[in-house]
Structure formats: structure tokens, C-alpha cells
Design a protein around this motif. Sequence first.
Motif, mmCIF file in Angstrom:
data_model
loop_
_atom_site.group_PDB
_atom_site.id
_atom_site.type_symbol
_atom_site.label_atom_id
_atom_site.label_comp_id
_atom_site.label_asym_id
_atom_site.label_seq_id
_atom_site.Cartn_x
_atom_site.Cartn_y
_atom_site.Cartn_z
ATOM 1 N N GLU A 178 0.819 -1.208 0.000
ATOM 2 C CA GLU A 178 0.000 0.000 0.000
ATOM 3 C C GLU A 178 0.854 1.260 0.000
ATOM 4 O O GLU A 178 0.561 2.211 -0.735
ATOM 5 C CB GLU A 178 -0.941 0.017 1.212
ATOM 6 N N ALA A 179 1.918 1.277 0.784
ATOM 7 C CA ALA A 179 2.770 2.464 0.853
ATOM 8 C C ALA A 179 3.368 2.791 -0.504
ATOM 9 O O ALA A 179 3.477 3.972 -0.884
ATOM 10 C CB ALA A 179 3.879 2.254 1.880
ATOM 11 N N LEU A 184 3.373 6.038 -5.472
ATOM 12 C CA LEU A 184 3.177 6.153 -6.915
ATOM 13 C C LEU A 184 2.098 7.184 -7.213
ATOM 14 O O LEU A 184 2.255 8.048 -8.089
ATOM 15 C CB LEU A 184 2.782 4.786 -7.494
ATOM 16 N N GLY A 185 1.000 7.100 -6.479
ATOM 17 C CA GLY A 185 -0.094 8.032 -6.684
ATOM 18 C C GLY A 185 0.292 9.466 -6.395
ATOM 19 O O GLY A 185 -0.032 10.381 -7.172
ATOM 20 N N ARG A 189 0.050 12.046 -9.453
ATOM 21 C CA ARG A 189 -1.344 12.488 -9.422
ATOM 22 C C ARG A 189 -1.591 13.798 -10.167
ATOM 23 O O ARG A 189 -2.681 14.027 -10.676
ATOM 24 C CB ARG A 189 -1.825 12.621 -7.969
ATOM 25 N N ASP A 190 -0.584 14.650 -10.259
ATOM 26 C CA ASP A 190 -0.767 15.945 -10.912
ATOM 27 C C ASP A 190 -0.296 15.964 -12.365
ATOM 28 O O ASP A 190 -0.312 17.017 -13.004
ATOM 29 C CB ASP A 190 -0.051 17.046 -10.120
ATOM 30 N N LEU A 237 -5.515 3.137 -5.652
ATOM 31 C CA LEU A 237 -5.065 3.907 -6.807
ATOM 32 C C LEU A 237 -6.126 4.861 -7.328
ATOM 33 O O LEU A 237 -5.805 5.938 -7.846
ATOM 34 C CB LEU A 237 -4.613 2.955 -7.918
ATOM 35 N N ARG A 238 -7.397 4.504 -7.152
ATOM 36 C CA ARG A 238 -8.457 5.376 -7.651
ATOM 37 C C ARG A 238 -8.537 6.685 -6.850
ATOM 38 O O ARG A 238 -9.076 7.677 -7.336
ATOM 39 C CB ARG A 238 -9.801 4.653 -7.646
#
Length: 247
Positions: A178-179, A184-185, A189-190, A237-238
Motif C-alpha cells: 500500500e505504501a 506512486l499516486g 497524481r498531478d 489507486l483510484r
Amino acid sequence: MPTSKHIRVHSYESMGTFDGPGLRYVVFTQGCPFRCLYCANPDTIDAVGDSKLTDPDYILEQAISMKPFFGKRGGITFSGGEPTVQAEALIPLFRRLKEAGIHTCLDSNGTVWNEHVEELLGLCDLVLLDVKEFNDERHRHITGRSNEQTLRTAAWLEAHDHPFWLRYVLVPGLSDYEADMRALGEHFRDYKQIQRVELLPYHRLGVHKYEAMGIAYQLPDTRENTPEQLARAEGILREYFPQLVVN
């Protein structure tokens, strides 16, 4: 190594549906610097293997003959192996494919970088960028290489307004932390140029190739994802990628 006039090709798929938008003519090139523990195409890793030096005219003619089936979204995808290994040989072909009005796609792990790769990426309509793991130590364990250049390639695509898809394979015990998924997110994300994020389930479809080649599959005890594992990763991830697709 292939000359600038020929491309070392392992195999073809005439109407692929998982390697870019629409129907794709997929060209699997030979040679890859990664040694992924779960590689689905181990027969494409070696620089030569059972591949053939192929005249790019043949690939162009095949792509043009399939153009009526591509519709508005389809085209040609170069996969592998790692196609950027042969970037210099691919550049003239990509120019001709563009002149023929054929959408080009490159499936890459982003680890090869030189002036030829930069030019090739600039010619390509869409890049499918495979990020095997965000944590560099785990990435090295999975692939044998650092992920530093992969992340730099992603940054180059973003800086040059070049669209790409981000692909992430969920391997139990290897890339399902999860970490790491949250890191990654946060990192991506931007990004404005990521058109799609693909969460790809781990599969064992390539195991028979290892048996045929007489080499041991490195993850004999790793099972395919459960629905719960996939749902958990999708939920994480969503939070960062509304354009996430689970394949």
C-alpha cells in the motif's frame, strides 16, 4: 545488433486489443535490459533469440493493409522485449507510419535513454509506460534495474506534452504494498499527460514458455490475484487516478 535498415522482430499479433486504444497491429521486438521475475515473454529478452532481422517495408505494408480495420482509434503498437533498444532503427519507420496516417504506440519500460530514444518518443503518438514498482529497492529486486530512468522518462513525457498511459502490474508479495502504491499516486497524481492508468493483474500465462526454454520460472509459488486483492489496489489507486482502468 540490427542495422539502421532492419528491425529485429520476435513475433506479431494481427489484431491486439490490450496494447493501446482500439484494434492494434502489435510488433514484438527482440531484446530487453530488464530481467523481470514474472516476464510473460522471456523469449524476447535475449538480444537475438529466435528473432528475425526484418525489413521495415514489410511492417509498413502490413500496417497499411490493416488500416481499414483500425478505425478512428486503432493503429500499430511496438512492444517486446523493449522496443527502445532498437530506437535508431525504428525512427525512419515511425516517420513513414506517420506519413501513412497510422496511429503509433510504444510499449516501454522507459529504462533506455539516448538521443535516438528521445527522437523516437517525439514521433510516437502514445507511450504505454510500464512502472514495475515505485520503491526503487523492490524495483531492483523485480527487474534487476533501478526505476530512476523510468521516472525520468515519465517526467520528460510530461514536460514535452506527450500523452502516455501508466501501467502497473499487481504482483502478490512484490508490488502490492500500500505504501508503494500511495507513493506512486502522490508522484503522478498531478501529471496532465497521463490519459489512462492501467492496473494489470498478475498472470502466469508465460510459464509454459519457461518450460519450453528449459529455464526455471522465478515465482513458482506466486498465485494470481484474488478479487479482494485487486479491489484493494483499485481502491487505493483510484484515490489518485480517476482515469484508472482494471484490465
